[in-house]
Design a protein around this motif. Structure first.
Motif, PDB file in Angstrom:
ATOM      1  N   CYS A  10       0.846  -1.182   0.000  1.00  0.00           N
ATOM      2  CA  CYS A  10       0.000   0.000   0.000  1.00  0.00           C
ATOM      3  C   CYS A  10       0.893   1.248   0.000  1.00  0.00           C
ATOM      4  CB  CYS A  10      -0.895  -0.004   1.238  1.00  0.00           C
ATOM      5  SG  CYS A  10      -1.857   1.501   1.433  1.00  0.00           S
ATOM      6  N   CYS A  13       0.128   3.180   3.802  1.00  0.00           N
ATOM      7  CA  CYS A  13       0.602   2.695   5.100  1.00  0.00           C
ATOM      8  C   CYS A  13       1.705   1.645   4.975  1.00  0.00           C
ATOM      9  CB  CYS A  13      -0.560   2.127   5.898  1.00  0.00           C
ATOM     10  SG  CYS A  13      -1.203   0.572   5.250  1.00  0.00           S
ATOM     11  N   CYS A  33      -6.906  -2.276   1.136  1.00  0.00           N
ATOM     12  CA  CYS A  33      -5.781  -2.425   2.062  1.00  0.00           C
ATOM     13  C   CYS A  33      -6.317  -2.748   3.454  1.00  0.00           C
ATOM     14  CB  CYS A  33      -4.956  -1.133   2.096  1.00  0.00           C
ATOM     15  SG  CYS A  33      -3.661  -1.165   3.359  1.00  0.00           S
ATOM     16  N   GLY A  35      -4.587  -2.501   6.105  1.00  0.00           N
ATOM     17  CA  GLY A  35      -3.957  -1.637   7.099  1.00  0.00           C
ATOM     18  C   GLY A  35      -4.714  -0.353   7.288  1.00  0.00           C
ATOM     19  N   CYS A  36      -4.857   0.428   6.182  1.00  0.00           N
ATOM     20  CA  CYS A  36      -5.482   1.752   6.296  1.00  0.00           C
ATOM     21  C   CYS A  36      -6.807   1.847   5.556  1.00  0.00           C
ATOM     22  CB  CYS A  36      -4.527   2.816   5.778  1.00  0.00           C
ATOM     23  SG  CYS A  36      -4.231   2.745   3.999  1.00  0.00           S
TER      24      CYS A  36
HETATM   25 ZN   LIG Z   1      -2.773   0.966   3.551  1.00  0.00          ZN
END
Ligand SMILES: [Zn+2]
Length: 64
Positions: A10, A13, A33, A35-36
């Motif tokens: 990504c 992040c 994603c 993560g974010c």
């Molecule tokens: Zn991300």
């Protein structure tokens, strides 16, 4: 196992875990994603024609 390609992450992040979904068109995949939660779309880009000089040519195809 893929060993000869670079891992994609990504751009926001840096996470490398995504969930894939069909998007609004059948030719497009959404990568979410984990993560974010940023979403990237994977889709084909139509080919474009290019016009180049041949080594032995004095000119090339053009529009008058
Ligand atoms: Zn991300």
């Amino acid at each position: 196992m893929i060993t000869d390609a670079k891992l994609m992450r990504c751009g926001g992040c840096g996470a490398d875990v995504f969930k894939l979904f069909t998007a609004d068109r059948q030719a497009r995949i959404a990568a979410d994603c984990q993560g974010c939660k940023s979403v990237s779309y994977i889709e084909p880009v139509p080919a474009r024609l290019g016009i180049a000089w041949d080594d032995d040519s004095l000119g090339r195809l053009t529009v008058f």
